[in-house]
Design an enzyme around this catalytic site. Structure first.
Site, short mmCIF file in Angstrom:
data_model
loop_
_atom_site.label_atom_id
_atom_site.label_comp_id
_atom_site.label_asym_id
_atom_site.label_seq_id
_atom_site.Cartn_x
_atom_site.Cartn_y
_atom_site.Cartn_z
N ALA A 65 0.85 -1.20 0.00
CA ALA A 65 0.00 0.00 0.00
C ALA A 65 0.88 1.24 0.00
O ALA A 65 1.97 1.24 0.56
CB ALA A 65 -0.89 0.00 1.23
N GLY A 109 0.97 -5.25 1.07
CA GLY A 109 -0.21 -5.39 0.21
C GLY A 109 0.13 -5.96 -1.15
O GLY A 109 -0.73 -6.55 -1.81
N GLU A 112 0.00 -9.53 -0.54
CA GLU A 112 -1.41 -9.89 -0.29
C GLU A 112 -2.21 -9.90 -1.60
O GLU A 112 -3.06 -10.77 -1.81
CB GLU A 112 -2.03 -8.92 0.72
CG GLU A 112 -1.40 -9.08 2.10
CD GLU A 112 -1.80 -7.99 3.07
OE1 GLU A 112 -1.73 -6.80 2.70
OE2 GLU A 112 -2.19 -8.33 4.20
N GLU A 132 4.99 -4.97 7.19
CA GLU A 132 4.17 -3.95 7.86
C GLU A 132 4.62 -3.67 9.28
O GLU A 132 4.46 -2.56 9.79
CB GLU A 132 2.69 -4.40 7.88
CG GLU A 132 2.00 -4.40 6.53
CD GLU A 132 2.14 -5.72 5.76
OE1 GLU A 132 3.05 -6.51 6.09
OE2 GLU A 132 1.33 -5.94 4.84
#
Ligand code: DAK
Length: 258
Positions: A65, A109, A112, A132
């Site tokens: 992200a 992300g 993911e 993260e």
């Protein structure tokens, strides 16, 4: 349609979406995820497209992200959908088969997103991880669940709690990716995998994908029942008749998705 942050192309029956923010290592901004979803939606509606490749570029599949976009957001803004987060689950629920080309970093992300796809091809230099913890948060796009199912508790804990990253070969040994190829061959290899799937019956492919995904959600006997129902259902498809008759007539089947 034209997009700013993704490149979209059709190669025969394969739709190809290339994440294209190289200067930010393909960090997932709200705009990029919105455009990714809109390109996926278009391919979903396009009957010619039978499989979709999502690829990164030389520098990254995606470094996660966009931290610069997310840093000052409040929890309330997130809950109220002022971000790409509400769009996120669409990738995991996508009905057509998806192949990821992990050209380089797949972090946070980015990993993911990759794990929401069906099949992953990685370049020899790929790095996969959930970093993260370094910025004071935890995976929020499925990492604690999908990674743990893919690689087991101990390895997932190490990756999520300490930012231990996997190289491509280790990721393959653990079953997280299915092929490792030289970097320059990564996207082509993913397209080949997708093109092979695109020759099969789209009806059977769709139901097979549903059944495999249910293996992560159902107990064994419910999962077996579910699979059996889908198997019986396929006998209502023209494609199943075509496939079996083509076999008996020693010719290639011509699957129409009916
Ligand atoms: N966000 C924004 N910019 C990024 C970025 C990121 N994630 N990753 C890299 N960049 C930018 C850098 O800031 C730099 O920009 P400039 O300084 O040149 O303007 C440029 O990309 C090149 O990066 P570096 O200079 O850092 O390149 P290096 O080769 O030195 O290092 C690196 C590469 C990938 C190791 C490093 O950039 C890095 O550690 N990046 C951050 C990785 C990370 O922490 N990712 C996790 C982010 S949190 C959810 C769904 C998803 C998520 C959460 C919720 N829901 C559905 C609820 C996901 C969360 C995350 O992914």
């Amino acid at each position: 349609m034209s997009y700013e942050t993704v490149l979209v192309a059709k190669e025969g029956r394969v739709g190809v979406i290339t994440l294209n923010r190289p200067q930010a290592l393909n960090a997932l901004s709200t705009k990029m995820v919105s455009e990714l979803i809109s390109a996926l939606d278009a391919f979903e509606k396009d009957e010619e497209v039978r499989a979709v490749v999502i690829a990164g570029n030389d520098r990254a599949f995606s470094a996660g992200a966009d931290i610069k976009e997310m840093a000052d957001m409040t929890a309330v803004q997130m809950v109220m959908g002022e971000h790409f987060f509400p769009l996120w689950d669409k990738v995991g629920h996508y009905p057509k088969p998806t192949v990821g080309a992990i050209t380089s970093f797949a972090l946070g992300g980015g990993l993911e997103l990759a794990m929401s796809l069906d099949i992953l091809v990685a370049s020899e230099t790929a790095q996969l991880g959930q970093p993260e913890i370094n910025i004071g948060v935890i995976p929020g796009g499925g990492g604690t669940q999908r990674l743990t199912r893919a690689v087991g508790k101990s390895k997932a804990m190490e990756m999520i709690l300490s930012d231990r990253r996997l190289g491509a070969e280790e990721a393959k040994t653990l079953g997280l990716v299915s092929r490792v190829v030289p970097k320059e061959a990564c996207v082509e290899e993913a397209k080949k995998v997708a093109a092979e799937i695109a020759t099969k019956s789209p009806v059977a492919v769709k139901l097979a994908k549903m059944a495999v995904n249910k293996a992560f959600e159902m107990g064994l006997s419910d999962g077996l029942d579910f699979e059996r129902e889908l198997f019986y259902m396929l006998f209502a498809s023209e494609d199943a008749k075509e496939g079996m008759h083509a076999f008996m007539e020693k010719r290639k089947p011509d699957f129409k998705g009916k």
